[in-house]
Design an enzyme around this catalytic site. Structure first.
Site, PDB file in Angstrom:
ATOM      1  N   ARG A  90       0.807  -1.308  -0.074  1.00 55.86           N
ATOM      2  CA  ARG A  90      -0.102   0.181  -0.300  1.00 55.86           C
ATOM      3  C   ARG A  90       0.863   0.645  -0.010  1.00 55.86           C
ATOM      4  NH1 ARG A  90      -5.415  -0.600   2.472  1.00 55.86           N
ATOM      5  NH2 ARG A  90      -5.285   2.121   2.216  1.00 55.86           N
ATOM      6  N   GLY A  93       0.881   1.715  11.299  1.00 59.70           N
ATOM      7  CA  GLY A  93       1.613   2.218  11.883  1.00 59.70           C
ATOM      8  C   GLY A  93       3.078   2.754  10.671  1.00 59.70           C
ATOM      9  N   HIS A 137       7.313  -7.683   8.484  1.00 59.83           N
ATOM     10  CA  HIS A 137       7.053  -6.506   9.611  1.00 59.83           C
ATOM     11  C   HIS A 137       5.495  -7.214  10.570  1.00 59.83           C
ATOM     12  CE1 HIS A 137       7.331  -2.752   9.155  1.00 59.83           C
ATOM     13  NE2 HIS A 137       7.233  -3.038   7.597  1.00 59.83           N
ATOM     14  N   ARG A 191      -9.780  -6.000   5.931  1.00 66.42           N
ATOM     15  CA  ARG A 191      -9.758  -7.397   5.469  1.00 66.42           C
ATOM     16  C   ARG A 191     -11.244  -7.688   5.612  1.00 66.42           C
ATOM     17  NH1 ARG A 191      -4.190  -9.682   7.748  1.00 66.42           N
ATOM     18  NH2 ARG A 191      -3.712  -8.178   7.182  1.00 66.42           N
ATOM     19  N   ASP A 199       1.606 -11.576  17.177  1.00 72.07           N
ATOM     20  CA  ASP A 199       1.884  -9.908  16.706  1.00 72.07           C
ATOM     21  C   ASP A 199       3.208  -9.726  16.241  1.00 72.07           C
ATOM     22  OD1 ASP A 199       1.208  -7.769  15.840  1.00 72.07           O
ATOM     23  OD2 ASP A 199      -0.596  -7.072  17.633  1.00 72.07           O
ATOM     24  N   VAL A 221       0.844  -0.569  18.712  1.00 74.57           N
ATOM     25  CA  VAL A 221      -0.223  -0.047  19.934  1.00 74.57           C
ATOM     26  C   VAL A 221       0.069   0.500  21.520  1.00 74.57           C
ATOM     27  CG1 VAL A 221      -2.430  -0.461  20.824  1.00 74.57           C
ATOM     28  CG2 VAL A 221      -2.334  -0.193  18.564  1.00 74.57           C
ATOM     29  N   LYS A 260       3.526   0.591  22.256  1.00 77.16           N
ATOM     30  CA  LYS A 260       4.034   1.457  21.836  1.00 77.16           C
ATOM     31  C   LYS A 260       3.471   2.563  22.164  1.00 77.16           C
ATOM     32  CE  LYS A 260       8.119  -1.307  19.919  1.00 77.16           C
ATOM     33  NZ  LYS A 260       9.783  -1.149  19.428  1.00 77.16           N
ATOM     34  N   TYR A 320      40.139 -29.366  -7.067  1.00 73.45           N
ATOM     35  CA  TYR A 320      39.282 -29.444  -7.578  1.00 73.45           C
ATOM     36  C   TYR A 320      37.688 -29.824  -7.093  1.00 73.45           C
ATOM     37  CZ  TYR A 320      37.275 -33.911 -10.320  1.00 73.45           C
ATOM     38  OH  TYR A 320      36.051 -34.294 -11.098  1.00 73.45           O
ATOM     39  N   ASP A 369      38.480 -22.937  -3.538  1.00 69.59           N
ATOM     40  CA  ASP A 369      37.052 -22.746  -3.309  1.00 69.59           C
ATOM     41  C   ASP A 369      37.477 -22.954  -1.087  1.00 69.59           C
ATOM     42  OD1 ASP A 369      36.471 -25.689  -3.199  1.00 69.59           O
ATOM     43  OD2 ASP A 369      34.742 -25.201  -2.393  1.00 69.59           O
TER      44      ASP A 369
HETATM   45  P1  ADQ Z   1      -0.827  -4.225  12.392  1.00 66.46           P
HETATM   46  O1  ADQ Z   1      -1.399  -5.270  12.449  1.00 66.46           O
HETATM   47  O2  ADQ Z   1      -1.407  -3.047  11.562  1.00 66.46           O
HETATM   48  O3  ADQ Z   1       0.549  -4.057  11.864  1.00 66.46           O
HETATM   49  P2  ADQ Z   1       0.273  -2.502  14.467  1.00 66.46           P
HETATM   50  O4  ADQ Z   1       1.403  -2.741  15.137  1.00 66.46           O
HETATM   51  O5  ADQ Z   1      -0.759  -3.036  16.058  1.00 66.46           O
HETATM   52  O6  ADQ Z   1      -0.741  -3.753  13.552  1.00 66.46           O
HETATM   53  O7  ADQ Z   1      -0.490  -1.693  13.837  1.00 66.46           O
HETATM   54  C1  ADQ Z   1      -1.171  -0.677  14.264  1.00 66.46           C
HETATM   55  C2  ADQ Z   1      -1.564   0.817  13.793  1.00 66.46           C
HETATM   56  O8  ADQ Z   1      -3.271   1.676  13.151  1.00 66.46           O
HETATM   57  C3  ADQ Z   1      -0.857   1.731  14.686  1.00 66.46           C
HETATM   58  O9  ADQ Z   1      -0.451   2.364  14.867  1.00 66.46           O
HETATM   59  C4  ADQ Z   1      -2.511   1.925  15.824  1.00 66.46           C
HETATM   60  O10 ADQ Z   1      -2.086   3.718  16.080  1.00 66.46           O
HETATM   61  C5  ADQ Z   1      -3.262   2.306  14.392  1.00 66.46           C
HETATM   62  N1  ADQ Z   1      -5.361   1.847  14.152  1.00 66.46           N
HETATM   63  C6  ADQ Z   1      -5.084   1.038  15.423  1.00 66.46           C
HETATM   64  N2  ADQ Z   1      -6.450   0.923  15.197  1.00 66.46           N
HETATM   65  C7  ADQ Z   1      -6.787   2.126  15.132  1.00 66.46           C
HETATM   66  C8  ADQ Z   1      -8.444   3.022  15.206  1.00 66.46           C
HETATM   67  N3  ADQ Z   1      -9.339   2.061  15.752  1.00 66.46           N
HETATM   68  N4  ADQ Z   1      -8.475   3.862  14.313  1.00 66.46           N
HETATM   69  C9  ADQ Z   1      -7.069   4.377  13.999  1.00 66.46           C
HETATM   70  N5  ADQ Z   1      -5.823   3.961  13.886  1.00 66.46           N
HETATM   71  C10 ADQ Z   1      -5.790   3.570  14.502  1.00 66.46           C
HETATM   72  C11 ADQ Z   1       1.745  -4.963  11.371  1.00 66.46           C
HETATM   73  C12 ADQ Z   1       2.112  -5.809  12.080  1.00 66.46           C
HETATM   74  C13 ADQ Z   1       2.481  -5.115  13.666  1.00 66.46           C
HETATM   75  C14 ADQ Z   1       3.958  -4.437  13.517  1.00 66.46           C
HETATM   76  C15 ADQ Z   1       3.398  -3.128  13.053  1.00 66.46           C
HETATM   77  C16 ADQ Z   1       4.319  -2.626  12.162  1.00 66.46           C
HETATM   78  O11 ADQ Z   1       1.463  -6.857  12.012  1.00 66.46           O
HETATM   79  O12 ADQ Z   1       2.951  -6.516  14.185  1.00 66.46           O
HETATM   80  O13 ADQ Z   1       4.055  -4.284  14.745  1.00 66.46           O
HETATM   81  O14 ADQ Z   1       3.187  -3.918  11.109  1.00 66.46           O
HETATM   82  O15 ADQ Z   1       5.736  -3.317  11.406  1.00 66.46           O
END
Ligand code: ADQ
Length: 745
Positions: A9, A29, A171, A319, A380, A385, A387, A507, A687
Site C-alpha cells: 500500500r 503505523g 513486519h 480485510r 503479533d 499500539v 508502544k 578440484y 574454494d
Molecule cells: P498491524 O497488524 O496493523 O501492523 P499494529 O502494529 O498494532 O498492527 O499497528 C496498527 C496501527 O494502526 C497503529 O499505529 C495504530 O495506531 C493504528 N490503529 C489501530 N487501531 C486504530 C483505530 N481504531 N483508528 C485509527 N488507527 C488505529 C503490522 C504487524 C505488526 C507490526 C506493524 C509494524 O502486524 O505486528 O507492529 O505492522 O511493523
C-alpha cells in the site's frame, strides 16, 4: 542518493467515486510513521536525501483515470502507483497474502488455505511490482521493500540489476521451521530465495531472525556466519531491527488543543470510572475474543469493580473480504451484547465497543486519558499500539498489560505480561493493573519511555538504511576483487610472456560442483580436454591439488600429462612421473580413529566415512544440517582427546571433517612445485579452507583466486566453478606462436 520505498500500500489512498478522485493519508503505523521520517530526511545530514514510494493506491482505479492519478501522486506525494484490478487483488491480497501467509506466519495453520491459483497470482503481482521499480530506479538508488506481500521481489530485482542495494523488512512474525515447512516446497523455497535477493533482510525480533536463518539452512542448505548468508554469488545479511514509533508525536499530543479537547470530553464521559482501552485492527491474531472472555471473567470474579470500570474497545475495519473476519466481527458483537446484558445497568456500560477508524487526535486522547492499555494479541509481529499507549502517557500514569506473544514484549518488560490464551491470568492481570500504585506505574512507564524515545521510527529506519549501505559497501569492496576486465587482460599478458607457467588447481568446488557422494563428482570430457590442452603447452605445468586420495586422481587424470597432489599434499605426482610421498608419514592411528568416526556415522543418517591412505574423512553433505552440526561438534570433542597426543590434525572442509597427519597441507604440496620449477607465472585457484593455507604462503605476484563470495587471502575471486572452467578455456586459447602477448581477446 534516492531511497525507493516499495510496499503493498502507498501512504496515500486514492478512491474513485462517481468519477471523482479523493486522496487521503492511509492509516496504520508504517505508512504514517515512515512518511513523517521520510519528510524530515532532507533536513538531516544524511546520505539519503530524496525518496519515492511505489505501491498500490488502495483501490481499483478505472483505466481512464490512471494517468491523472499517476501524475497527481507523483507531483504531490512522491508516489508511483501500481494499478491492480479488483480481480487481481482478490487472488493476490485477499487470497495468497491474507489466506495463506498471514494465518500461517501467525501460527494459525488450520486457517491456512493452499491455492495454486493464488500462489500464481502472488508471483505475477511481484513481477508487476518489479517492472514498476525498474521503470523508476536509477544507478545509485536504494530500494527498500516492505512486508510479506512482496517476498519474491528482492530476488526478481537482483536478477535484473545485480549491483542494486536492496533491503527488505518483514513486519509480521517469521514462523518457526515446523510451521514454515507446511508451505509447498516450490513456494517456500521461492520465498526464501526471494528474500535472499536482498542485501539486508530485517525482522522485529531476534527470534524471527533466527527462525528465518534456520529455515534457510534447513531448506536451502545455506549456513550463516553471524547472520551473513553466502548464496549463489551474493551475500545476504539477516538482522534484527525492532520498529519504533513517532515518539514525540504521541508523547506531546496532549499539548495539541484538538487532542486536549478530546481528552476533556473523554474524561467528562467516563467520570470517576477507570477506563481500560484496547485498540486493534479487526483480526483474529489480535486476540479480541480471548480478551473479552478475560474481561467477562474479571467482572464475574470481582463484583466490587462493577460500576467503577469500563472497557473501551476500538476496532478498525480490516480485510472485510475475508470470511473469517466477518465471522469474527459477528462473534465480537454477540459477546459485547452478552457482557453488557449480563453486567450492565442504566447508569453503567461495562463494555463500549466501536467499529470504525479513529482520527489521530481521538486515538491519542483515548491513549492519554485511559488507565489501562489491554494489548493481548495471540501473535503479533511487533504491535505498535502497545508502544503508542506508553508513549502517550506524558505524566507517566497508566498501566500496560501486554501479551508475551507480541514482538513488543521483547522491549517492554516492565508491562504486566500475560499469556493471551490463559483467561485466568488475564483476569488477574486486569485486576493488578487497576490496582497498581501510581508511583510504580510512573516508574515502569518512564523506563519504557526512555527506550521508545531512543529507538523511535527515525532511528529504526536510519539504522536499517545504514546497515544496508554497509552491507552494500562490503559487496562493492569484494566486487573490486572480481577477476575480470583489465585485471584479467593483464593476467593473460603475463601468462603469454612468461617462459614457464604453473597452474595449481583445486578440484571439488573449483573445477566441478559438489556432488552428494565424492565418486559422483567425476570430471567431464570437456574439462579433461581443456586441462590436457593447457598441459601440452611447452613451459606449462598444470597441477590438480586436491584432498582426494591418489587412486581416484590417478583414475581420472593419469596419463594426461597433468601433475597431481593428493590428500592435501601427502602424495605428489609430477607431470609424467610416479606417485611419491613428500615426507614419511604414519597411518597406524587410522584404526582407532575410524572406530570413533564410524560410531558417529551410525548416529547421523546420510553420513558416511571415507578412508584415505593418510587420512579419514567424515562426510555429511546429505545429512540434516542441524543434526550434522551437533554430531560434528560431538565428533570433534571425541577426537580432540585422541589427536592431542598423536601427530594428527582435524580439518573442517566443505560438509566434511577430515583427520589427517599433521604437517601435511596444500601449502606443502603447492610449494613443492614452485620450489622445483621456479615458474615465471603462477595461478592458484581454490574454494576451500584448505586452499587458504596455500594462498597465504604464495608470493604476492601470484594470481591467487578464491572461488565463491567469501573472505579470503586470495587476491581475486570468481563466483563459481563455471567461471573457473571458462577462465581455463580462455587460457587454453592463448596462442604462443609469437613471443609477444596475444590473449586472443
Ligand atoms: P498491524 O497488524 O496493523 O501492523 P499494529 O502494529 O498494532 O498492527 O499497528 C496498527 C496501527 O494502526 C497503529 O499505529 C495504530 O495506531 C493504528 N490503529 C489501530 N487501531 C486504530 C483505530 N481504531 N483508528 C485509527 N488507527 C488505529 C503490522 C504487524 C505488526 C507490526 C506493524 C509494524 O502486524 O505486528 O507492529 O505492522 O511493523
Amino acid at each position: 542518493m534516492r531511497l525507493i520505498v516499495v510496499s503493498n500500500r502507498l501512504h496515500v489512498t486514492v478512491e474513485e467515486k462517481e468519477g471523482k478522485l479523493n486522496y487521503k493519508q492511509s492509516s496504520g503505523g508504517l505508512a504514517t510513521g515512515l512518511s513523517s521520517y521520510l519528510e524530515t530526511m532532507k533536513s538531516r545530514n544524511f546520505e539519503v536525501s530524496e525518496y519515492l514510494w511505489i505501491g498500490w493506491p488502495g483501490s481499483a482505479i478505472s483505466a481512464g483515470k490512471r494517468a491523472e492519478v499517476s501524475s497527481k501522486l507523483a507531483s504531490k506525494y512522491r508516489c508511483h502507483p501500481v494499478f491492480l484490478s479488483e480481480k487481481v487483488m482478490d487472488k493476490f491480497y485477499l487470497g495468497f497474502c491474507n489466506k495463506t501467509i498471514w494465518p500461517l506466519f501467525h501460527y494459525f495453520p488450520t486457517l491456512t488455505n493452499y491455492s495454486a491459483e493464488h500462489w500464481n497470482q502472488y508471483v505475477s503481482v511481484n513481477e508487476t511490482f518489479c517492472d514498476a521499480v525498474l521503470e523508476i530506479v536509477k544507478p545509485g538508488d536504494i530500494v527498500w521493500v516492505h512486508d510479506y506481500q512482496l517476498m519474491l521481489l528482492p530476488a526478481m530485482l537482483r536478477k535484473k540489476i545485480p549491483d542494486l542495494a536492496i533491503g527488505y523488512f518483514h513486519h509480521i512474525p517469521f514462523p518457526s521451521f515446523e510451521i514454515f515447512r507446511l508451505l509447498p516446497r516450490e513456494w517456500r523455497n521461492s520465498i526464501l530465495e526471494g528474500l535472499l535477493g536482498s542485501d539486508l533482510v530485517g525482522f522485529h525480533t531476534h527470534d524471527y531472525t533466527q527462525y528465518f536463518l534456520r529455515a534457510v539452512l534447513r531448506m536451502l542448505g545455506h549456513e550463516h556466519n553471524l547472520g551473513a548468508i553466502n548464496c549463489d554469488n551474493h551475500t545476504s545479511v539477516a538482522d534484527t531491527f525492532p520498529i519504533g514509533i513517532d515518539y514525540e508525536k504521541f508523547n506531546g499530543a496532549s499539548k495539541n488543543p484538538h487532542v486536549q479537547k478530546e481528552i476533556d470530553e473523554f474524561k467528562k464521559a467516563s467520570g470517576d470510572k477507570k477506563i481500560i482501552l484496547s485498540v486493534d485492527r479487526l483480526d483474529y491474531t489480535k486476540g479480541i475474543i480471548n480478551r473479552l472472555r478475560g474481561y467477562e471473567l474479571f467482572l464475574e470474579r470481582y463484583p466490587q469493580w462493577h460500576g467503577h470500570v469500563s472497557l473501551l474497545s476500538l476496532v478498525v475495519p480490516s480485510r472485510t473480504g475475508v470470511d473469517q473476519y466477518m465471522t469474527m466481527k459477528k462473534q465480537i458483537e454477540e459477546m459485547v451484547g452478552k457482557i453488557n446484558g449480563k453486567f450492565g445497568s442504566v447508569s453503567w456500560t461495562p463494555l463500549i465497543y466501536q467499529f470504525r477508524s479513529y482520527s489521530f487526535e481521538a486515538l491519542a486522547a483515548a491513549y492519554s486519558a485511559s488507565d489501562v492499555g489491554l494489548v493481548t494479541p495471540l501473535r503479533d509481529g511487533m504491535n505498535l499500539v502497545a508502544k503508542e499507549f506508553v508513549a502517550s502517557k506524558a505524566d507517566g500514569r497508566g498501566v500496560l498489560v501486554l501479551s508475551e506473544t507480541a514482538g513488543a514484549a521483547r522491549e517492554m518488560g516492565e508491562a504486566i505480561m500475560v499469556n493471551p490464551n490463559d483467561v485466568d491470568e488475564m483476569t488477574l492481570a486486569i485486576k493488578e493493573a487497576l490496582e497498581l500504585p501510581e508511583e510504580e506505574q510512573i516508574r515502569r512507564n518512564k523506563e519504557m519511555q526512555k527506550r521508545l524515545k531512543r529507538y523511535d521510527i527515525s532511528r529504526w529506519a536510519e539504522d536499517f538504511i545504514l546497515k544496508l549501505l554497509a552491507v552494500k559497501a562490503e559487496r562493492s569492496k569484494l566486487e573490486t576483487k572480481l577477476l575480470r576486465g583489465n585485471m584479467k587482460k593483464e593476467m593473460f599478458e603475463k601468462y603469454g610472456k612468461a617462459g614457464s607457467r604453473l597452474l595449481l588447481l583445486d578440484y571439488d568446488g573449483t573445477l566441478v560442483p559438489f556432488a552428494n557422494s565424492p565418486e559422483k563428482a567425476r570430471p567431464g570430457s570437456k574439462l579433461i580436454e581443456t586441462l590436457k590442452k593447457l598441459s601440452a603447452v611447452p613451459g606449462n605445468d598444470v597441477v590438480i591439488i586436491s584432498g582426494r586420495e591418489r587412486h581416484t586422481l590417478e583414475k581420472w587424470f593419469g596419463g594426461t600429462g597433468i601433475g597431481m597432489v593428493a590428500e592435501h599434499g601427502a602424495w605428489v605426482c609430477e607431470k609424467g612421473g610416479a606417485w611419491h610421498a613428500l615426507k614419511p608419514l604414519k597411518n597406524d592411528w587410522k584404526h582407532q580413529i575410524m572406530q570413533i568416526v564410524e560410531r558417529c556415522v551410525d548416529r547421523l543418517p546420510g553420513a558416511f566415512m571415507e578412508e584415505k591412505e593418510f587420512a579419514v574423512v567424515f562426510h555429511y553433505r546429505k545429512s540434516d544440517s542441524e543434526l550434522s552440526a551437533l554430531r560434528v561438534r560431538e565428533l570433534r570433542d571425541d577426537l580432540i582427546h585422541f589427536t592431542a597426543n598423536a601427530d594428527l590434525q582435524i580439518l573442517m572442509g566443505n560438509k566434511a571433517l577430515e583427520i589427517r597427519c599433521a604437517g601435511v597441507s596444500k601449502e606443502v604440496g603447492g610449494m613443492h612445485f614452485i620450489v622445483a620449477n621456479k615458474p615465471d607465472f603462477i595461478l592458484s585457484v581454490g574454494d576451500d579452507v584448505t586452499d587458504e593455507d596455500l594462498f597465504k604462503a604464495l608470493p604476492e605476484t601470484v594470481y591467487s583466486v578464491k572461488v565463491g563470495v567469501e573472505r579470503s587471502s586470495a587476491r581475486y575471486y570468481l563466483p563459481g566453478f563455471t567461471e573457473v572452467n571458462g577462465l581455463l578455456e580462455e587460457f587454453s586459447n592463448i596462442k604462443f606462436a609469437e613471443k609477444s602477448a596475444d590473449s586472443g581477446h
